[in-house]
Design an enzyme around this catalytic site. Structure first.
Site, PDB file in Angstrom:
ATOM      1  N   GLY A   1       7.787   7.353 -27.225  1.00  0.00           N
ATOM      2  CA  GLY A   1       7.284   8.482 -26.527  1.00  0.00           C
ATOM      3  C   GLY A   1       8.416   9.587 -26.772  1.00  0.00           C
ATOM      4  N   ALA A   2       8.159  10.725 -27.068  1.00  0.00           N
ATOM      5  CA  ALA A   2       9.275  11.599 -27.753  1.00  0.00           C
ATOM      6  C   ALA A   2      10.450  11.890 -26.864  1.00  0.00           C
ATOM      7  CB  ALA A   2       8.592  12.800 -28.171  1.00  0.00           C
TER       8      ALA A   2
ATOM      9  N   ARG B   1      13.910   6.368 -35.750  1.00  0.00           N
ATOM     10  CA  ARG B   1      12.455   6.883 -36.145  1.00  0.00           C
ATOM     11  C   ARG B   1      12.707   8.352 -36.546  1.00  0.00           C
ATOM     12  NH1 ARG B   1       8.140   5.557 -31.415  1.00  0.00           N
ATOM     13  NH2 ARG B   1       7.017   5.571 -33.427  1.00  0.00           N
TER      14      ARG B   1
ATOM     15  N   GLN C   1      -1.150   1.867 -27.367  1.00  0.00           N
ATOM     16  CA  GLN C   1      -0.455   2.523 -26.419  1.00  0.00           C
ATOM     17  C   GLN C   1      -1.135   3.041 -25.248  1.00  0.00           C
ATOM     18  OE1 GLN C   1       0.140   2.933 -29.595  1.00  0.00           O
ATOM     19  NE2 GLN C   1       2.310   3.474 -30.129  1.00  0.00           N
TER      20      GLN C   1
ATOM     21  N   ASP D   1       4.856  14.919 -30.762  1.00  0.00           N
ATOM     22  CA  ASP D   1       6.124  14.331 -31.032  1.00  0.00           C
ATOM     23  C   ASP D   1       6.992  15.510 -31.822  1.00  0.00           C
ATOM     24  OD1 ASP D   1       4.408  11.680 -31.003  1.00  0.00           O
ATOM     25  OD2 ASP D   1       6.517  11.284 -30.851  1.00  0.00           O
TER      26      ASP D   1
ATOM     27  N   ASN E   1       1.117  13.906 -33.607  1.00  0.00           N
ATOM     28  CA  ASN E   1       1.068  13.213 -32.452  1.00  0.00           C
ATOM     29  C   ASN E   1       0.771  12.032 -33.051  1.00  0.00           C
ATOM     30  OD1 ASN E   1       1.447  12.659 -29.641  1.00  0.00           O
ATOM     31  ND2 ASN E   1      -0.680  12.491 -29.514  1.00  0.00           N
ATOM     32  N   LYS E   2       0.445  11.003 -32.288  1.00  0.00           N
ATOM     33  CA  LYS E   2      -0.011   9.615 -32.720  1.00  0.00           C
ATOM     34  C   LYS E   2      -1.065   9.818 -33.501  1.00  0.00           C
ATOM     35  CE  LYS E   2       1.604   6.693 -31.784  1.00  0.00           C
ATOM     36  NZ  LYS E   2       2.385   6.038 -32.922  1.00  0.00           N
TER      37      LYS E   2
HETATM   38  O1  MRU Z   1       4.834   5.561 -31.366  1.00  0.00           O
HETATM   39  P1  MRU Z   1       5.005   6.224 -30.124  1.00  0.00           P
HETATM   40  O2  MRU Z   1       4.246   5.243 -28.988  1.00  0.00           O
HETATM   41  O3  MRU Z   1       6.375   6.781 -29.748  1.00  0.00           O
HETATM   42  O4  MRU Z   1       4.065   7.656 -30.231  1.00  0.00           O
HETATM   43  C1  MRU Z   1       4.046   8.658 -28.879  1.00  0.00           C
HETATM   44  C2  MRU Z   1       3.165   9.801 -28.990  1.00  0.00           C
HETATM   45  O5  MRU Z   1       2.571   9.806 -30.050  1.00  0.00           O
HETATM   46  C3  MRU Z   1       3.007  10.471 -27.560  1.00  0.00           C
HETATM   47  O6  MRU Z   1       1.910  11.208 -27.552  1.00  0.00           O
HETATM   48  C4  MRU Z   1       4.174  11.452 -27.831  1.00  0.00           C
HETATM   49  O7  MRU Z   1       5.306  11.113 -28.097  1.00  0.00           O
HETATM   50  C5  MRU Z   1       4.036  12.308 -26.647  1.00  0.00           C
HETATM   51  S1  MRU Z   1       4.919  11.375 -25.434  1.00  0.00           S
HETATM   52  C6  MRU Z   1       5.147  12.612 -23.968  1.00  0.00           C
END
Ligand code: MRU
Length: 361
Positions: free
Chosen positions: A56-57, A103, A211, A252, A262-263
């Protein structure tokens, strides 16, 4: 209002003083085990970020800030505490580079590393390595505390967008686990729920790493908020059935024009929301914006190991040798986003000038 999450450990925190370490919830073990791990070396922080033990960012950004402190301990303590500044700054470069390579997509990682480097460079030229490390640990703690505060502000700005009785769909996890505490997209849900609104959340399971089902469904359950888990491919059908009145997701990285990474799967959700005239909201702090990028075209998209797809459920689910494409994120174009909710307020319409104005740039 209290909830069972109040008894949970924080997503991450620092233990001890400058010779301490980073402790974080190992999110790969949820939802069946709530386990904290201690990161006492730079390598362990990088590993935790790369393998999504912390993810999560905003949480990645805060973990990286503490990772800088862990990485500098040997160059700033014991016999080195008053020692060689040149060696200390060389180690700072190595540490920042290692964390930056963990990342590629989440802007908060690079934002936090820039902020830590700037803080080190601002120190008086007579400051010893030990003294600089004290200031860097303070800076990392400030990042942690600011994240807590701004997530609450995002919740307060976003809650009025959700009507009493609304069904809200979310993708991935943008909750307390994705930040230091409380979340971004889920902050909006939490704040609406705390204000007395009845909200039901449709949770995309979020393949390939789940997730949504492992983390978001867990967080909502811990807070006693009604949650219904769906597989990703059910999102459009759930919208067609009239179960969803709003979509809220995190981000992100957001480009200057509002395109938001985003994801993977978020873009499909935005397209489905548009087709059903359902508002699509992105909730993210200002540290997620990358105004150096004019559009989402140039947002770096992380490519992850194909085994996450072929061996996703602890066993092989695809024939050996099949080609796999596994981008971890996608970009939703600004025109599909009804509003961006950040700690400064609600940005609507989502376009360059409005973003710059709200961010004060
Ligand atoms: O690969 P991840 O689990 O780090 O991806 C996270 C996401 O895509 C979240 O939606 C994003 O980071 C926002 S978190 C507040």
């Amino acid at each position: 209002m209290t909830d069972s999450r109040d008894n949970m450990p924080p997503t991450l925190h620092w233990v001890g003083s400058t010779d301490g370490h980073l402790r974080l919830i190992d999110q790969t073990r949820l939802p069946t085990e709530l386990v904290e791990i201690d990161c006492e070396s730079l390598e362990s922080v990088v590993e935790a970020i790369r393998n999504l033990r912390v993810r999560g960012a905003p949480a990645i950004g805060a973990a990286a800030a503490y990772g800088v402190c862990v990485g500098l301990q040997s160059a700033a303590s014991g016999a080195n505490a008053k020692g060689d500044r040149a060696a200390f700054f060389k180690r700072l470069d190595e540490t920042v580079d290692a964390l930056a390579a963990s990342r590629p997509t989440a802007m908060n990682l690079f934002w936090a590393l820039d902020r830590m480097r700037r803080r080190a460079n601002e120190c008086d030229e007579n400051e010893s390595p030990g003294g600089i490390l004290v200031k860097l640990l303070d800076e990392a703690k400030a990042i942690e505390q600011e994240d807590r505060d701004l997530c609450r502000r995002i919740g307060r700005h976003g809650a009025p967008l959700l009507a009493d009785g609304a069904g809200v769909l979310t993708h991935c996890n943008a909750g307390a686990l994705a930040t230091v505490d409380y979340g971004t997209a889920l902050a909006v849900v939490f704040a609406a729920h705390e204000s007395g609104k009845r909200i039901e959340v449709y949770v995309d399971e979020t393949r390939p790493l789940l997730q949504g089902s492992r983390l978001t469904a867990w967080e909502l359950t811990m807070r006693n908020i009604p949650a219904t888990l769906i597989c990703d491919s059910a999102a459009a059908q759930v919208m067609r059935e009239g179960r969803v009145q709003a979509v809220v997701v995190g981000a992100d990285r957001i480009a200057a024009n509002g395109d938001a990474a985003n994801k993977i799967g978020t873009y499909s959700v935005a397209l489905a929301a548009k087709a059903h005239a359902i508002p699509f909201y992105v909730a993210a702090p200002s540290s997620t914006f990358d105004l150096s990028l004019p559009s989402g075209e140039s947002i770096p998209i992380e490519q992850r190991d194909g085994r996450e797809i072929t061996h996703g459920f602890g066993r092989q689910t695809a024939p050996a040798g099949v080609g796999v494409y596994n981008p971890a994120f996608d970009v939703t174009p600004a025109e599909l986003i009804d509003a961006i909710i950040c700690e400064h307020g609600v940005i609507r319409p989502v376009e360059k000038d409005g973003i710059a104005k709200v961010l004060g740039k």
